[in-house]
Design a protein around this motif. Structure first.
Motif, PDB file in Angstrom:
ATOM      1  N   LEU A 161      37.679  47.546  33.078  1.00  0.00           N
ATOM      2  CA  LEU A 161      36.588  46.578  33.306  1.00  0.00           C
ATOM      3  C   LEU A 161      36.475  46.181  34.779  1.00  0.00           C
ATOM      4  CD1 LEU A 161      36.977  44.043  30.352  1.00  0.00           C
ATOM      5  CD2 LEU A 161      34.982  45.475  30.831  1.00  0.00           C
ATOM      6  N   HIS A 162      37.654  46.062  35.444  1.00  0.00           N
ATOM      7  CA  HIS A 162      37.680  45.542  36.820  1.00  0.00           C
ATOM      8  C   HIS A 162      38.533  46.451  37.707  1.00  0.00           C
ATOM      9  CE1 HIS A 162      36.145  41.908  34.963  1.00  0.00           C
ATOM     10  NE2 HIS A 162      37.206  41.859  34.182  1.00  0.00           N
ATOM     11  N   PRO A 163      38.033  47.640  38.030  1.00  0.00           N
ATOM     12  CA  PRO A 163      38.862  48.588  38.789  1.00  0.00           C
ATOM     13  C   PRO A 163      39.259  48.080  40.179  1.00  0.00           C
ATOM     14  CG  PRO A 163      36.630  49.457  38.436  1.00  0.00           C
ATOM     15  CD  PRO A 163      36.714  48.185  37.679  1.00  0.00           C
ATOM     16  N   ASN A 164      38.510  47.113  40.705  1.00  0.00           N
ATOM     17  CA  ASN A 164      38.832  46.629  42.065  1.00  0.00           C
ATOM     18  C   ASN A 164      39.634  45.322  42.049  1.00  0.00           C
ATOM     19  OD1 ASN A 164      36.887  44.926  41.110  1.00  0.00           O
ATOM     20  ND2 ASN A 164      35.852  44.665  43.087  1.00  0.00           N
ATOM     21  N   ALA A 165      40.235  44.968  40.891  1.00  0.00           N
ATOM     22  CA  ALA A 165      40.932  43.672  40.785  1.00  0.00           C
ATOM     23  C   ALA A 165      42.121  43.591  41.739  1.00  0.00           C
ATOM     24  CB  ALA A 165      41.421  43.484  39.347  1.00  0.00           C
ATOM     25  N   LEU A 166      42.432  42.367  42.152  1.00  0.00           N
ATOM     26  CA  LEU A 166      43.636  42.122  42.951  1.00  0.00           C
ATOM     27  C   LEU A 166      44.802  41.899  41.988  1.00  0.00           C
ATOM     28  CD1 LEU A 166      45.055  41.310  45.704  1.00  0.00           C
ATOM     29  CD2 LEU A 166      44.660  38.961  44.952  1.00  0.00           C
ATOM     30  N   ILE A 167      45.917  42.574  42.250  1.00  0.00           N
ATOM     31  CA  ILE A 167      47.106  42.426  41.393  1.00  0.00           C
ATOM     32  C   ILE A 167      47.980  41.314  41.954  1.00  0.00           C
ATOM     33  CG2 ILE A 167      49.167  43.617  40.507  1.00  0.00           C
ATOM     34  CD1 ILE A 167      46.398  44.660  39.475  1.00  0.00           C
ATOM     35  N   LEU A 168      48.408  40.422  41.076  1.00  0.00           N
ATOM     36  CA  LEU A 168      49.230  39.298  41.530  1.00  0.00           C
ATOM     37  C   LEU A 168      50.488  39.181  40.668  1.00  0.00           C
ATOM     38  CD1 LEU A 168      48.786  37.215  43.771  1.00  0.00           C
ATOM     39  CD2 LEU A 168      47.845  35.663  42.071  1.00  0.00           C
ATOM     40  N   THR A 209      38.421  32.650  42.451  1.00  0.00           N
ATOM     41  CA  THR A 209      38.153  34.024  42.021  1.00  0.00           C
ATOM     42  C   THR A 209      37.149  33.932  40.856  1.00  0.00           C
ATOM     43  OG1 THR A 209      39.098  36.019  41.013  1.00  0.00           O
ATOM     44  CG2 THR A 209      40.190  33.986  40.478  1.00  0.00           C
ATOM     45  N   PRO A 210      36.269  34.948  40.729  1.00  0.00           N
ATOM     46  CA  PRO A 210      35.313  34.866  39.623  1.00  0.00           C
ATOM     47  C   PRO A 210      35.975  35.017  38.257  1.00  0.00           C
ATOM     48  CG  PRO A 210      35.016  36.906  40.884  1.00  0.00           C
ATOM     49  CD  PRO A 210      36.009  36.072  41.619  1.00  0.00           C
ATOM     50  N   HIS A 211      37.186  35.634  38.218  1.00  0.00           N
ATOM     51  CA  HIS A 211      37.772  35.962  36.921  1.00  0.00           C
ATOM     52  C   HIS A 211      39.280  36.130  37.069  1.00  0.00           C
ATOM     53  CE1 HIS A 211      36.620  36.951  32.929  1.00  0.00           C
ATOM     54  NE2 HIS A 211      37.241  38.113  32.924  1.00  0.00           N
ATOM     55  N   LEU A 212      40.049  35.620  36.111  1.00  0.00           N
ATOM     56  CA  LEU A 212      41.503  35.805  36.175  1.00  0.00           C
ATOM     57  C   LEU A 212      41.997  36.283  34.809  1.00  0.00           C
ATOM     58  CD1 LEU A 212      44.116  34.011  38.073  1.00  0.00           C
ATOM     59  CD2 LEU A 212      44.444  33.885  35.629  1.00  0.00           C
ATOM     60  N   ILE A 213      42.707  37.410  34.824  1.00  0.00           N
ATOM     61  CA  ILE A 213      43.192  37.972  33.550  1.00  0.00           C
ATOM     62  C   ILE A 213      44.714  38.084  33.642  1.00  0.00           C
ATOM     63  CG2 ILE A 213      43.003  39.960  31.963  1.00  0.00           C
ATOM     64  CD1 ILE A 213      40.522  40.584  34.079  1.00  0.00           C
ATOM     65  N   THR A 214      45.388  37.558  32.627  1.00  0.00           N
ATOM     66  CA  THR A 214      46.848  37.668  32.582  1.00  0.00           C
ATOM     67  C   THR A 214      47.185  38.797  31.622  1.00  0.00           C
ATOM     68  OG1 THR A 214      47.049  35.326  33.004  1.00  0.00           O
ATOM     69  CG2 THR A 214      48.963  36.379  32.051  1.00  0.00           C
ATOM     70  N   VAL A 215      47.935  39.796  32.069  1.00  0.00           N
ATOM     71  CA  VAL A 215      48.221  40.933  31.174  1.00  0.00           C
ATOM     72  C   VAL A 215      49.702  40.981  30.820  1.00  0.00           C
ATOM     73  CG1 VAL A 215      46.265  42.319  31.965  1.00  0.00           C
ATOM     74  CG2 VAL A 215      48.489  42.657  33.006  1.00  0.00           C
ATOM     75  N   GLU A 216      49.964  41.224  29.533  1.00  0.00           N
ATOM     76  CA  GLU A 216      51.352  41.251  29.047  1.00  0.00           C
ATOM     77  C   GLU A 216      51.700  42.594  28.425  1.00  0.00           C
ATOM     78  OE1 GLU A 216      51.942  37.871  26.523  1.00  0.00           O
ATOM     79  OE2 GLU A 216      51.267  36.488  28.072  1.00  0.00           O
ATOM     80  N   SER A 217      50.702  43.483  28.257  1.00  0.00           N
ATOM     81  CA  SER A 217      50.999  44.790  27.654  1.00  0.00           C
ATOM     82  C   SER A 217      50.312  45.887  28.467  1.00  0.00           C
ATOM     83  CB  SER A 217      50.496  44.830  26.210  1.00  0.00           C
ATOM     84  OG  SER A 217      49.074  44.843  26.210  1.00  0.00           O
ATOM     85  N   LYS A 218      50.830  47.121  28.284  1.00  0.00           N
ATOM     86  CA  LYS A 218      50.245  48.266  28.998  1.00  0.00           C
ATOM     87  C   LYS A 218      48.769  48.427  28.626  1.00  0.00           C
ATOM     88  CE  LYS A 218      54.267  51.264  29.523  1.00  0.00           C
ATOM     89  NZ  LYS A 218      54.922  52.467  29.023  1.00  0.00           N
ATOM     90  N   LYS A 219      48.504  48.235  27.310  1.00  0.00           N
ATOM     91  CA  LYS A 219      47.129  48.412  26.814  1.00  0.00           C
ATOM     92  C   LYS A 219      46.196  47.398  27.505  1.00  0.00           C
ATOM     93  CE  LYS A 219      44.784  48.683  22.361  1.00  0.00           C
ATOM     94  NZ  LYS A 219      44.334  47.403  21.881  1.00  0.00           N
ATOM     95  N   GLN A 226      35.936  37.854  46.031  1.00  0.00           N
ATOM     96  CA  GLN A 226      34.772  38.372  45.303  1.00  0.00           C
ATOM     97  C   GLN A 226      35.246  39.090  44.045  1.00  0.00           C
ATOM     98  OE1 GLN A 226      31.708  37.610  46.382  1.00  0.00           O
ATOM     99  NE2 GLN A 226      32.841  36.515  47.985  1.00  0.00           N
ATOM    100  N   GLN A 227      36.505  39.573  44.085  1.00  0.00           N
ATOM    101  CA  GLN A 227      36.997  40.387  42.974  1.00  0.00           C
ATOM    102  C   GLN A 227      37.846  39.564  41.998  1.00  0.00           C
ATOM    103  OE1 GLN A 227      39.197  40.775  46.148  1.00  0.00           O
ATOM    104  NE2 GLN A 227      40.468  42.474  45.507  1.00  0.00           N
ATOM    105  N   PRO A 228      37.998  40.035  40.750  1.00  0.00           N
ATOM    106  CA  PRO A 228      38.870  39.349  39.796  1.00  0.00           C
ATOM    107  C   PRO A 228      40.349  39.540  40.162  1.00  0.00           C
ATOM    108  CG  PRO A 228      37.431  40.943  38.710  1.00  0.00           C
ATOM    109  CD  PRO A 228      37.357  41.205  40.163  1.00  0.00           C
ATOM    110  N   VAL A 229      41.189  38.728  39.530  1.00  0.00           N
ATOM    111  CA  VAL A 229      42.638  38.807  39.756  1.00  0.00           C
ATOM    112  C   VAL A 229      43.304  39.184  38.432  1.00  0.00           C
ATOM    113  CG1 VAL A 229      44.687  37.408  40.231  1.00  0.00           C
ATOM    114  CG2 VAL A 229      42.662  37.169  41.671  1.00  0.00           C
TER     115      VAL A 229
END
Ligand SMILES: Cc1cc2nc3c(=O)[nH]c(=O)nc-3n(C[C@H](O)[C@H](O)[C@H](O)COP(=O)(O)OP(=O)(O)OC[C@H]3O[C@@H](n4cnc5c(N)ncnc54)[C@H](O)[C@@H]3O)c2cc1C
Length: 329
Positions: A34-41, A16-26, A54-57
């Motif tokens: 930033l990435h409205p088409n991201a895949l949620i995992l 994937t071009p980009h991987l973001i780990t999120v821990e808060s609502k913000k 093609q999309q970020p995760v």
């Protein structure tokens, strides 16, 4: 580019071009801006990647479990979507709450549990589900879903249909009995165990212990052999076809379902000759034909091709279409 191999239990390598780990609502909202088409995992235990993305995760990793007293010996337990499902089950057991014990050891995140309405050994999560909080990706607002609104069915929910791709589940609440009133030992190995050991009382902890032992003896551990649990759903067929098939195959395992007759997909795959079959590193587990596995070097495409081969042979032999339970991307 980031390799998603550690993020899926099949252990397939895609980028994937980009991987973001999120821990808060913000952080979640910022990531989606930033990435409205991201895949949620979540934990990647119900997904088969067949090509580079093609999309970020965005990995949902918020944590926390809270409890509040509900009415009549019931306790409401609310868990963050990024919690491991089994940690929630163990937490409930540590408080002597019952209901989730049959669902021990499923390698789900809490947030993905309502999506396919996880179930095992006679219990589905919707039996204790109260509500969930989700982010509507179309306008970035928070929405609370009641049980009715989730439209739970067998490995199915609103989130796999009309709500698909639109909502991100952020926390889930269950209402659990604090008295062992709702124990379910209908699954044959559990029933047999308590019949053979009348001196042992069924308790949530004992059921969890048995379920864990059964699962460990039957299902491959994804950290040792890549897999996503049951690859196909158990198909529901019309009564007429079930009658015809029972005449041809007297040992066909069938179960009553609200909309027809449910057939054991593992039996169909085994009878079609695939149990223990391998093509390179992609294969069918030798103990449970419903589980496709990756010995290490299989690509997602090879596993997906094998699943199509299985579907075709099962259809030719039984006139039954197998539908994947796993999300194939
Ligand atoms: C060894 C093994 C045993 C298993 N046993 C069972 C079983 O007994 N019963 C059963 O029902 N399943 C079982 N499964 C399948 C799997 O664990 C479940 O389907 C689980 O719910 C998937 O959770 P996850 O967090 O891994 O989801 P992922 O695989 O990460 O995602 C699955 C789908 O949900 C979406 N998603 C994930 N998190 C969110 C979120 N927070 N909000 C919105 N969308 C989201 C993803 O985009 C994807 O489409 C098993 C799997 C394995 C590997």
């Amino acid at each position: 580019m980031i390799d998603l191999k550690p993020y899926n239990t099949f252990g397939v390598s895609v980028k994937t071009p980009h991987l973001i780990t999120v821990e808060s609502k913000k952080a979640l909202i910022e990531a989606l801006r930033l990435h409205p088409n991201a895949l949620i995992l979540g934990k990647g235990s119900n997904i088969l990647f067949t090509k580079d993305l093609q999309q970020p995760v965005i990995v949902i990793a918020n944590q926390g479990i809270t409890t509040e007293n509900w009415e009549n010996n019931l306790v409401k337990v609310t868990a963050a979507a990024g919690e491991s499902w089994d940690d929630l089950v163990q937490y409930a057991l540590s408080l002597d709450l019952c209901g989730l014990e049959n669902l021990s050891l499923i390698p789900s995140s809490v947030g993905a549990a309502p999506i396919q309405n996880i179930g095992a050994y006679g219990v589905e999560q919707n039996q204790f589900f109260e509500s969930c909080l989700a982010l509507d990706c179309s306008n970035l607002t928070w929405v609370q879903f009641s049980k009715e609104e989730c439209q739970f069915g067998y490995r199915n929910s609103f989130f796999k249909n009309e709500g698909k791709g639109r909502f991100i589940i952020w926390e889930v609440s269950y209402v659990l009995p604090s008295k062992a009133a709702e124990l379910n030992i209908t699954y044959a190995p559990l029933k047999n165990y308590f019949e053979e050991h009348p001196e042992i009382q069924p308790t949530p902890k004992k059921i969890a212990e048995l379920v864990i032992a059964i699962r460990k003896s039957k299902l491959p551990d994804p950290s040792k052999l890549g897999n996503a649990g049951s690859f196909f759903k158990n198909p529901v067929i019309e009564e007429e076809l079930a009658l015809q098939l029972r005449r041809e195959f007297s040992d066909l395992p069938t179960y009553p379902a609200s909309d027809g007759v449910k057939v054991a997909a593992g039996w169909l795959i085994e009878k079609a000759g695939f149990k223990g079959y391998f093509n390179g590193d992609a294969g069918v587990h030798e103990k449970q034909a419903l589980v496709l596995v990756n010995k290490g070097g299989a690509s997602g495409k090879e596993i997906a091709n094998l699943s199509v081969q299985i579907q075709k042979k099962v259809f030719d032999q039984f006139r039954i279409r197998l539908e994947p339970e796993v999300t194939i991307l």
